[in-house]
Design an enzyme around this catalytic site. Structure first.
Site, PDB file in Angstrom:
ATOM      1  N   ARG A  31       0.900  -0.981  -0.245  1.00 48.41           N
ATOM      2  CA  ARG A  31      -0.187   0.003  -0.071  1.00 48.41           C
ATOM      3  C   ARG A  31       1.652   1.209  -0.081  1.00 48.41           C
ATOM      4  O   ARG A  31       0.960   1.901  -0.401  1.00 48.41           O
ATOM      5  CB  ARG A  31      -1.274  -0.048   1.121  1.00 48.41           C
ATOM      6  CG  ARG A  31      -1.693   1.371   1.098  1.00 48.41           C
ATOM      7  CD  ARG A  31      -2.603   1.006   2.631  1.00 48.41           C
ATOM      8  NE  ARG A  31      -3.648   0.189   2.352  1.00 48.41           N
ATOM      9  CZ  ARG A  31      -4.701   0.022   3.403  1.00 48.41           C
ATOM     10  NH1 ARG A  31      -4.730   0.747   4.074  1.00 48.41           N
ATOM     11  NH2 ARG A  31      -5.776  -1.063   3.035  1.00 48.41           N
ATOM     12  N   HIS A  77      -7.988  -3.950  -7.881  1.00 48.12           N
ATOM     13  CA  HIS A  77      -7.753  -2.790  -6.783  1.00 48.12           C
ATOM     14  C   HIS A  77      -8.929  -3.068  -5.945  1.00 48.12           C
ATOM     15  O   HIS A  77      -9.740  -2.015  -6.574  1.00 48.12           O
ATOM     16  CB  HIS A  77      -6.993  -2.025  -6.836  1.00 48.12           C
ATOM     17  CG  HIS A  77      -6.444  -1.027  -5.870  1.00 48.12           C
ATOM     18  ND1 HIS A  77      -4.856  -1.363  -5.277  1.00 48.12           N
ATOM     19  CD2 HIS A  77      -7.156   0.243  -4.793  1.00 48.12           C
ATOM     20  CE1 HIS A  77      -4.778  -0.303  -3.902  1.00 48.12           C
ATOM     21  NE2 HIS A  77      -6.024   0.484  -4.091  1.00 48.12           N
ATOM     22  N   TYR A 121     -16.705  13.964 -14.108  1.00 43.19           N
ATOM     23  CA  TYR A 121     -15.700  15.197 -15.131  1.00 43.19           C
ATOM     24  C   TYR A 121     -14.265  15.380 -15.990  1.00 43.19           C
ATOM     25  O   TYR A 121     -14.878  15.971 -16.847  1.00 43.19           O
ATOM     26  CB  TYR A 121     -16.030  16.901 -14.631  1.00 43.19           C
ATOM     27  CG  TYR A 121     -17.604  17.003 -13.294  1.00 43.19           C
ATOM     28  CD1 TYR A 121     -18.940  16.366 -14.085  1.00 43.19           C
ATOM     29  CD2 TYR A 121     -17.497  16.445 -12.274  1.00 43.19           C
ATOM     30  CE1 TYR A 121     -20.148  17.168 -13.891  1.00 43.19           C
ATOM     31  CE2 TYR A 121     -19.051  16.984 -12.048  1.00 43.19           C
ATOM     32  CZ  TYR A 121     -20.250  16.982 -12.243  1.00 43.19           C
ATOM     33  OH  TYR A 121     -21.188  16.996 -12.301  1.00 43.19           O
TER      34      TYR A 121
END
Length: 817
Positions: A31, A77, A121
């Site tokens: 991680r 993931h 967006y």
């Protein structure tokens, strides 16, 4: 009933330890800490691989970020979408990453800390240089492992054709480990890799000829080459990073500071806000206006200064007190051989070179395998064409494709792959031109095989392949260095005038510890006697000094308080003032005995201390310059129950007069007292007998005019001329100053050396303050007991006497000069 066979009886500590150990291992390895080979954390690697796999590359149109995030979460993931999107966005931010790995359309955040637009967006695709991290991944260059649900495979590491960890840096926090690796210049890092390949034992000095130091995407200036060197040697080091600021002249003699580059990872909006707060709070004098003029052409923060402001001083103040200058601490931790490790620069380069050695070896083995397979087929095709009629006849006589392959293998010794190629051969390939091209292809394949075998058999050739590839990348993506490096860390000197408005004020200090500064206007509008004092309290100092000066306040317990005048509370003349404990804490039984204003802690000035038990100490004034002054500091080392009775500032060439309570006075020159350190105890000033103590020690330099004024506990006061005494030497008994009486003997309550206009104040047991004008008294010899100035039967005995402080300007002559 609970089935006990299903449960293990284990200690709680063991279970928690085991679970936390597994969790820690996971977040360290999978991680938060990057891999030393490709410089990526798992989430970054999965994003890049997913985009590559989906052909979302730099030569294709942009795609919605949400689609990429969905693919990453769905296939590789299994975590929250925000963590994936934030990692995706960070790889596209030009102020965070030296060479962006993701190109993005839309709002991807800002250096002001603004959040990016939602992933629905924005659009993203791999950058050109990111493709170099993934190049040749299909050629068996790295290991693949099953994804989380065993439906697909993902790479353990990327081929990483450039040293991404050093180029883009990394930061992360996990359990027990953190990492902070700064970004570097791609050209310099590749030069260093090539140097390390050519010279495996290269030292840090050798490598630093190529890598000068970090190269931050926001530019700025690094100070402290020793910190860089230490970090490259050990993995840990500290540098100072400051923004780029220049002073520009405006009309009318004014100046402005223009900041065009910020330290790495500093929030611009917060910095501008801090500048404006300093202006509003008047923490720094001279700032007229702060403007953020940043636009699409580049960063620009303007700090407009007032007329005659010290631009260098203001800039130094901003460096010292804001994030315009920050410390950057290297902590170069990466995963190496599946283990978190603090690594040096050489360690990073070796890890990368070893990775490239494996990548190029596997790539060459893959290419060799493919080339040999193709050469084998081409060889079969050439052979088939040479016996074409027989081959065609055999195929025509066969039942089906499989039978044709068997017949070819049995009759003409073709192998299975060759037979497959022959039976699937298209008829147009039997022209003369194609036969020629097959022969050319066979020759090319033999050359390729020979080249690949030579690479695999020679370490030197293998390294040449790596170097050639790196030089091509260097040539394609070369950029100039953005961050400037300076060898030394500049010491920031800030004139007090930069922080404090220079103003003459009146400072008053009382015996009980009430201090204040008063504007000269407030004093002029009041009467001198309007000052408010507590019962029994009195002024020990009243002086006009500047807000840029310092006040040293000495206590009877041998401590002193270092108080910059501008930090004193600004209070009207009529009001009481603030107790000194609000500025610096002191004990309840501590009293202020002296206030000495200081403009400069110069070499030729001294402090002289006299103690109750007959000690005198002389120390250079400069030793009392304090850097930290939030608590009382030691002025003199007192032994047992001793107390300080008086303190004086001298030039080292004064006369000293010490008086005891039993009426002995001793006069000698200051040169008799050697200079000692700040914490020393001093030397004997006068010889005392049992139950005798020093009432006061005075200093003076004019031998003609001063009078010695003495007050006794019985209320008698007498004035003597200095000529009554002989100059002696230190630690003597001195001469008697009172006529000895068998009953009710006089004891000295106070001794003061006065000039013509001085007024003496004294305090009696009932707490009342009284005054006496010494020049109204006749001069007496040493053997008289003077004249009574107060009826002690009514007031109680005189307990102390002192020279009344008058309004003075201690630095008036300096100012006039």
């Amino acid at each position: 009933m609970v089935d006990q066979a299903k449960y293990l009886d284990l200690p709680f500590e063991e279970v928690i330890g085991d679970r936390f150990g597994r969790y820690s291992k996971y977040i360290i390895q999978d991680r938060a800490i990057p891999d030393a080979r490709d410089g990526l954390k798992p989430v970054q690697r999965r994003i890049l691989y997913a985009m590559h796999h989906e052909r979302n590359t730099h030569d294709k149109p942009f795609r919605k970020s949400a689609k990429t995030v969905g693919v990453v979460i769905g296939n590789y993931h299994p975590h929250g979408d925000s963590s994936v999107y934030e990692a995706l966005v960070r790889m596209s931010q030009t102020w965070k990453v030296r060479n962006v790995l993701v190109e993005m359309h839309g709002n991807n955040g800002s250096v002001d800390g603004d959040p990016p637009a939602a992933m629905r967006y924005t659009e993203a695709r791999l950058s050109s240089i990111a493709s170099e991290l993934l190049r040749d991944i299909e050629r068996d260059t790295v290991d693949f492992i099953p994804n989380f649900d065993d439906t697909d495979h993902e790479p353990v590491v990327l081929p990483a054709k450039f040293p991404n960890l050093l180029v883009n840096g990394s930061t992360g926090i996990s359990a027990g480990y953190a990492t902070d690796i700064p970004p570097h210049n791609l050209t310099e890092v590749i030069d260093a890799v090539i140097t390390k390949i050519d010279k495996p034992n290269a030292t840090v000095e050798d490598l630093m000829k190529d890598i000068k130091g970090p190269d931050f995407p926001t530019g700025g200036i690094i100070q402290g080459i020793d910190g860089i060197k230490k970090a490259y040697e050990t993995g840990k080091g500290k540098i100072v990073l400051r923004g780029k600021a220049e002073t520009e002249e405006l009309r009318g003699g004014r100046e402005q500071i223009v900041i065009t580059e910020l330290p790495y990872d500093v929030n611009k909006a917060n910095l501008v806000k801090k500048f404006d707060e300093l202006r509003l709070d008047r923490k720094v004098e001279g700032i007229a206006e702060v403007r953020d003029e940043t636009d699409r052409t580049g960063l620009r923060i303007v700090i407009e200064l007032k007329k005659e402001a010290d631009s260098a001083g203001v800039l130094n103040y901003l460096f010292k007190n804001t994030d315009l200058q920050v410390s950057y601490n290297f902590n170069m931790v990466a995963i190496h051989n599946k283990t978190p490790k603090l690594m040096s620069l050489a360690g990073f380069l070796d890890a990368y070179i070893e990775h490239q050695r494996e990548v190029v070896t596997r790539q060459s083995q893959y290419d060799l395998r493919k080339a040999k397979d193709r050469a084998h087929i081409v060889e079969g095709l050439i052979k088939a064409i040479s016996i074409l009629d027989e081959v065609i006849a055999t195929i025509r006589s066969s039942k089906d494709k499989q039978d044709a392959k068997r017949q070819l293998m049995a009759q003409y010794d073709f192998t299975e792959p060759q037979s497959e190629a022959i039976v699937t051969l298209q008829l147009y390939r039997l022209t003369n031109t194609d036969i020629t091209s097959l022969q050319q292809e066979a020759d090319e394949l033999q050359k390729q095989i020979a080249e690949l075998e030579s690479i695999l058999n020679s370490e030197q050739k293998l390294m040449q392949v790596i170097k050639k590839d790196l030089r091509n990348i260097q040539k394609t993506y070369k950029t100039n260095r953005l961050t400037k490096i300076e060898d030394e860390i500049e010491e920031l000197k800030i004139n007090l005038e930069v922080m404090v408005a220079s103003e003459d004020v009146l400072v008053s200090v009382t015996k009980d510890g009430y201090v204040k500064r008063t504007s000269l206007r407030s004093y002029a509008a009041s009467k001198e006697d309007d000052i408010t004092l507590k019962d029994g309290d009195y002024l020990i100092s009243l002086e006009e000094i500047n807000t840029t000066d310092t006040l040293l306040l000495f206590t009877n317990k041998g401590n002193y308080l270092f108080v910059p005048v501008h930090e004193l509370p600004d209070i009207r003349w009529k009001d009481l003032g603030q107790h000194v404990t609000n500025l610096v804490p002191i004990n309840k039984d501590e009293k202020l005995i002296k206030a000495i204003p200081v403009r400069e802690f110069s070499e030729d000035q001294f402090l002289l201390f006299f103690t109750k038990n007959g000690m005198v100490k002389k120390t250079e004034l400069k030793q009392y310059l304090a850097q930290r002054y939030s608590k009382a500091l030691v002025a003199i080392n007192l032994k047992d129950d001793d107390e300080v009775v008086s303190v004086h500032q001298t030039d080292g060439n004064q006369e000293i007069f010490v008086a005891s309570n039993k009426g002995y006075g001793l006069w000698y020159h200051e040169s008799e007292v050697n200079t000692v350190g700040q914490r020393a105890a001093g030397v004997k000033a006068i010889q005392l007998k049992k139950e005798e103590f020093v009432v006061n020690g005075e200093v003076f330099d004019d031998l003609s005019t001063p009078s010695i004024v003495l007050l006794t506990q019985r209320g008698a006061c007498k004035r003597m001329s200095l000529s009554e005494f002989e100059q002696s030497s230190r630690a003597k008994r001195g001469l008697i100053m009172l006529r000895e009486l068998k009953s009710k003997p006089h004891r000295v309550a106070g001794l003061i050396i006065v000039n013509d206009q001085d007024l003496v104040q004294f305090q009696t047991e009932d707490g009342n303050l009284q005054e006496v004008y010494p020049l109204q008294l006749n001069k007496n010899d040493r053997y008289s007991n003077g004249s009574y100035v107060v009826d002690t039967d009514l007031t109680g005995e005189v307990v102390r006497a002192w020279k009344k402080p008058i309004y003075s300007k201690p630095f008036a002559e300096e100012t006039e000069e």
